[in-house]
Design a protein around this motif. Structure first.
Motif: not given
Length: 464
Positions: A1-25
């Motif tokens: 599993m892949l989990l990546r964190y993204f953060y917009d400091e101007k909005l204090a907003h967090a978003s995430y990428m979740v990926g299945c490395q086996q299926k490449k999705k």
């Protein structure tokens, strides 16, 4: 599993990428409107973005789910909870799935389970994530604006920004029961919220990117109540003023907004005469230089909102979304400025000019004086003046200069008739917000004023 964190400091907003490395999705959780960081991350990880999850109809930024669906044909996973008034609209042109409490869907071996967690909003949902490659129990939960690190989502936004009466108390009651449900989850479960410190979606958010259910049960103030009445009182007390733009964002995210590819191109303005014409015509002209530069020389009728981490928030407070916006700025910043403005739906940005070039071309410049707290006290002792405190109401109530009049800077443009017709000393906590307030006042014909640098914090040290 892949989990990546993204953060917009101007909005204090967090978003995430979740990926299945086996299926490449991969899917994106609560995506921001600027989807380029996700595209770059997916390319680096050799992933295809196939979906976007939204925990609720956001009020503080334009969600990027439609941008992803338009670019990649990805599927939007959206809440179908909360009743007919809280359903997403205009979805026919996009792949989408509407979700109820208990629904499950898979991304390769990753399993997402929906948990209805109303309170912040009626339709709010959270997503439990299980990595089926190694476990048969969830490892974490994407809580959106339900549970933060050290805080929880506020239930008063719908009533305060949209004017829907009775929703504040109803939301607080729902929040109490949603918290009782999350307390039943395993302590080890990771919590991935949609916001961090500085967001107006709560009142005391922590500045850490994640937490755990067990930690929040032990240390989150909102988890310590065992009766609904006391909880509701504590939750509703001291909530900060919500920015005006929150009402716009609710509508935009519910009904959909223009895709970025359909927005107008910016015109580069090279003539000061044209800037003057725009100001005379009543258009919004924003100078993004630092407050010191603006105070020493400014074009009359412009408003100063410095381009820093607070830029997006204050633009959301003071901009009239129905009118075009023009910018005086450093041209090298324009792309980043556009990303910031579009993140909160300020899409009618029609032109920009090099601020320094326009200042050089101007025949006459305006200015204002900055004074220290000690100098301000001296003026107060010898002149008939009014101190205008433009901080939040909670700050003002905690302590203020005796006799000061309070008008929060974000509301100033709509309350100009309350501004005393006397010499003004404008102050905030540190001097930044008061500088914005001074520029608003000057653009609206108030000139007998000074800005107090250092604000109330420095006043306490120098004067009291």
């Amino acid at each position: 599993m892949l989990l990546r964190y993204f953060y917009d400091e101007k909005l204090a907003h967090a978003s995430y990428m979740v990926g299945c490395q086996q299926k490449k999705k991969a899917i994106i959780v609560d995506p921001m409107r600027n989807i380029e960081p996700y595209i770059q991350a997916a390319k680096k990880e050799d992933m295809k973005i196939v979906g976007a999850l939204e925990t609720h109809i956001h009020a503080d930024f334009v969600a990027g789910s439609r941008e992803l669906a338009n670019r990649f044909g990805s599927t939007m996973y959206l809440s179908d909870e909360g009743g007919k008034n809280w359903r997403y609209q205009n979805l026919d042109d996009f792949n989408h799935v509407l979700l109820k409490d208990g629904d499950k869907f898979e991304l390769g071996r990753l399993i997402f389970e929906v948990m209805h967690t109303p309170g912040h909003t009626p339709e709010s949902i959270s997503f439990l994530l299980t990595d089926g490659m190694v476990a048969d129990e969830p490892m974490g939960i994407f809580t959106g604006d339900f549970v933060f690190a050290g805080d929880i989502g506020r239930p008063d936004l719908i009533e305060k920004v949209a004017g829907i009466k009775g929703t504040t108390e109803a939301g607080a009651k729902l929040m109490y029961h949603s918290l009782e449900n999350i307390k039943q989850l395993p302590d080890y479960l990771q919590v991935w919220p949609a916001h961090g410190a500085g967001s107006a979606c709560g009142k005391s958010l922590g500045a850490v990117p994640s937490t755990t259910v067990g930690y929040e049960k032990n240390f989150n103030w909102a988890m310590k109540f065992d009766n609904e009445v006391d909880f509701m009182k504590a939750l509703l007390d001291g909530q900060p003023e919500p920015p005006y733009y929150f009402a716009v964002m609710k509508l935009v995210n519910k009904s959909g907004d223009k895709l970025i590819e359909h927005l107008p191109e910016l015109k580069f303005i090279t003539s000061f005469v044209e800037v003057e014409r725009l100001i005379t015509a009543g258009h919004q002209v924003i100078d993004t230089r630092d407050v010191q530069s603006f105070s020493k020389g400014q074009i009359k009728g412009t408003i100063n909102v410095p381009f820093n981490n607070s830029f997006t928030n204050w633009m959301g407070w003071i901009i009239d979304y129905k009118k075009p916006v023009y910018l005086l700025t450093n041209p090298t910043d324009i792309e980043e400025i556009l990303i910031a403005l579009r993140s909160i739906g300020i899409d009618q940005v029609l032109g920009y000019a090099d601020a320094e070039v326009m200042i050089e071309q101007a025949d006459v410049l305006d200015s204002y004086e900055n004074v220290s707290p000690t100098e301000a006290k001296s003026i107060m002792d010898r002149e008939d003046i009014i101190v205008l405190d433009v901080r939040n109401l909670t700050e003002f109530n905690e302590g203020h200069i005796e006799g000061a009049k309070h008008i929060m800077v974000g509301t100033l443009k709509n309350r100009l008739d309350e501004v005393p017709n006397k010499k003004l000393i404008v102050q905030c906590q540190a001097g930044g917000r008061s500088a914005i307030a001074v520029s608003i006042l000057k653009a609206n014909g108030f000139h007998n004023l000074v800005n107090m640098t250092g604000g109330y914090g420095q006043w306490i040290k120098e004067v009291e």
